[in-house]
Write an enzyme that holds these catalytic residues in place. Structure first.
Site, PDB file in Angstrom:
ATOM      1  CG  HIS A  29      48.119  40.823  39.110  1.00 51.03           C
ATOM      2  ND1 HIS A  29      48.928  41.885  38.810  1.00 51.03           N
ATOM      3  CD2 HIS A  29      47.486  40.504  37.956  1.00 51.03           C
ATOM      4  CE1 HIS A  29      48.793  42.205  37.538  1.00 51.03           C
ATOM      5  NE2 HIS A  29      47.912  41.395  36.998  1.00 51.03           N
ATOM      6  N   GLY A  59      39.355  40.203  38.554  1.00 48.59           N
ATOM      7  CA  GLY A  59      39.154  41.518  39.147  1.00 48.59           C
ATOM      8  C   GLY A  59      38.029  42.250  38.436  1.00 48.59           C
ATOM      9  CE  LYS A 113      42.499  48.749  35.961  1.00 50.55           C
ATOM     10  NZ  LYS A 113      42.958  47.977  34.827  1.00 50.55           N
ATOM     11  CG  ASP A 114      40.607  44.182  33.672  1.00 53.32           C
ATOM     12  OD1 ASP A 114      40.915  45.086  32.894  1.00 53.32           O
ATOM     13  OD2 ASP A 114      41.367  43.764  34.565  1.00 53.32           O
ATOM     14  CB  VAL A 132      43.557  46.491  44.475  1.00 58.45           C
ATOM     15  CG1 VAL A 132      44.628  47.039  45.409  1.00 58.45           C
ATOM     16  CG2 VAL A 132      42.966  45.207  45.036  1.00 58.45           C
ATOM     17  CE  LYS A 152      48.445  49.646  44.240  1.00 59.09           C
ATOM     18  NZ  LYS A 152      49.852  49.847  44.564  1.00 59.09           N
ATOM     19  CB  SER A 153      46.655  49.207  35.578  1.00 61.41           C
ATOM     20  OG  SER A 153      47.033  48.821  34.270  1.00 61.41           O
ATOM     21  CB  SER A 154      50.640  45.550  34.339  1.00 60.71           C
ATOM     22  OG  SER A 154      50.181  44.494  35.144  1.00 60.71           O
ATOM     23  NE  ARG A 155      48.334  47.750  28.305  1.00 60.94           N
ATOM     24  CZ  ARG A 155      47.475  46.729  28.166  1.00 60.94           C
ATOM     25  NH1 ARG A 155      46.488  46.572  29.021  1.00 60.94           N
ATOM     26  NH2 ARG A 155      47.617  45.873  27.178  1.00 60.94           N
TER      27      ARG A 155
HETATM   28  P1  AMP Z   1      46.016  41.138  33.916  1.00 58.39           P
HETATM   29  O1  AMP Z   1      47.348  40.582  34.341  1.00 58.39           O
HETATM   30  O2  AMP Z   1      46.014  42.595  33.695  1.00 58.39           O
HETATM   31  O3  AMP Z   1      45.394  40.338  32.794  1.00 58.39           O
HETATM   32  O4  AMP Z   1      45.049  40.918  35.152  1.00 58.39           O
HETATM   33  C1  AMP Z   1      44.878  39.648  35.739  1.00 58.39           C
HETATM   34  C2  AMP Z   1      43.709  39.707  36.695  1.00 58.39           C
HETATM   35  O5  AMP Z   1      43.967  40.692  37.688  1.00 58.39           O
HETATM   36  C3  AMP Z   1      42.396  40.096  36.012  1.00 58.39           C
HETATM   37  O6  AMP Z   1      41.334  39.329  36.564  1.00 58.39           O
HETATM   38  C4  AMP Z   1      42.256  41.547  36.366  1.00 58.39           C
HETATM   39  O7  AMP Z   1      40.920  41.993  36.395  1.00 58.39           O
HETATM   40  C5  AMP Z   1      42.851  41.564  37.761  1.00 58.39           C
HETATM   41  N1  AMP Z   1      43.254  42.925  38.133  1.00 58.39           N
HETATM   42  C6  AMP Z   1      44.060  43.763  37.435  1.00 58.39           C
HETATM   43  N2  AMP Z   1      44.153  44.948  38.064  1.00 58.39           N
HETATM   44  C7  AMP Z   1      43.385  44.862  39.177  1.00 58.39           C
HETATM   45  C8  AMP Z   1      43.070  45.757  40.240  1.00 58.39           C
HETATM   46  N3  AMP Z   1      43.556  46.981  40.297  1.00 58.39           N
HETATM   47  N4  AMP Z   1      42.228  45.330  41.218  1.00 58.39           N
HETATM   48  C9  AMP Z   1      41.714  44.072  41.177  1.00 58.39           C
HETATM   49  N5  AMP Z   1      41.983  43.181  40.215  1.00 58.39           N
HETATM   50  C10 AMP Z   1      42.809  43.562  39.224  1.00 58.39           C
END
Ligand code: AMP
Length: 290
Positions: free
Chosen positions: A37, A147, A149-150, A176, A184-187
């Protein structure tokens, strides 16, 4: 840093900023910030006069069996991190703020969603495009940062912005990873120690797929099979999908003769992890998209 909860107040604020001809960079998120993020916020900081981040766990994009109620949240920590990276405005609406009445119009994606997570999570991307349309109209950004990542989400947002003529520049930034390669992931907080160790196989499998292409393999079936083999060998998680598709159209290819994505989803006990790699025809990794 200013924190705003009301969509009306936020929109008025942004209209005033636009009158001053300041450029606006926007990073939509669901909070529980990690370096993925903050990398988006940092890039937005470099390129815009005003940086806006939103935190909104959007119920519309969660299925009935999914983790909407238990999705990890830590607003205090997020506020501190956003301040630290220089975010100017943090928009944190409640569900009631965003959906005060039943919607009389719904949005539905037609393409790029019958594969990957769209197939495993019916209705997910309808929820994503609905909330982003609302957020884009509230924040009025010049640039939005996502990101890769998605990557499917990025492809869907690309369709949304193009099809509906949003005057917004879309920027996709690199995934990242932690020091061992896990995206990296919140989950990731849902992973047990053993699952964390096994989860490293996702990136390993993607790299193996890339190496096959670098060495001249052009048959998607062979690459998918080999990627699955790596996953089977190193994880006890259930493979949700391994797909190789054109990117960003997300269509099946018979041969690798255009930009492609190899994407993986693996279900562990509580966490479902996704990862992907974007490649050109020579197997060279595409890190970012503008
Ligand atoms: P989220 O809070 O999971 O909806 O993610 C918010 C944004 O952060 C989205 O654009 C995601 O693609 C991006 N994001 C989440 N994880 C990563 C990561 N590991 N590297 C880069 N961007 C990320």
């Amino acid at each position: 840093m200013k924190i705003i909860q009301s969509p009306i107040v936020m929109q008025e604020y942004m209209l005033n900023i636009r009158k001053e001809h300041k450029s606006i960079g926007f990073v939509p998120t669901m909070g529980f910030f990690h370096e993925g993020h903050t990398s988006l916020m940092e890039e937005a900081r470099k390129e815009n006069d005003i940086v806006v981040t939103s935190i909104f766990v959007n119920p519309l994009q969660f299925g009935p069996e999914e983790d909407f109620e238990t999705y990890p949240r830590d607003e205090e920590k997020d506020i501190q991190l956003a301040k630290k990276v220089g975010v100017d405005l943090l928009f944190i609406p409640s569900v009631e703020h965003m959906y005060p009445t039943e919607m009389s119009i719904s949005m539905h994606t037609e393409k790029r969603t019958d594969v990957l997570c769209g197939r495993s999570r019916p209705g997910h991307f309808d929820g994503v495009v609905t909330v982003l349309t609302k957020l884009f109209h509230i924040i009025l950004p010049d640039r939005v940062y996502f990101g890769l990542k998605d990557a499917q989400q990025f492809a869907v947002v690309d369709g949304l912005i193009t099809n509906f003529n949003f005057p917004i520049e879309l920027i996709g930034l690199p995934t990242v990873r932690d020091e061992n390669g896990l995206a990296k992931s919140s989950r990731n907080v849902y992973l047990s120690k053993e699952e964390y160790r096994e989860s490293l196989a996702l990136y390993k499998a993607l790299n193996h797929g890339q190496q096959l292409i670098v060495h001249g393999e052009t048959n998607p079936h062979i690459i998918i099979k080999e990627v699955k083999n790596v996953l089977h060998t190193h994880t006890s998680g259930t493979i949700d999908y391994v797909e190789l598709l054109s990117y960003p159209a997300l269509e099946h290819v018979h041969e690798i003769d255009e930009q492609i994505i190899i994407a993986i989803a693996v279900k562990f006990n509580r966490a479902r992890l996704i990862d992907n790699i974007l490649l050109d025809t020579d197997g060279k990794v595409i890190q970012s998209i503008r």
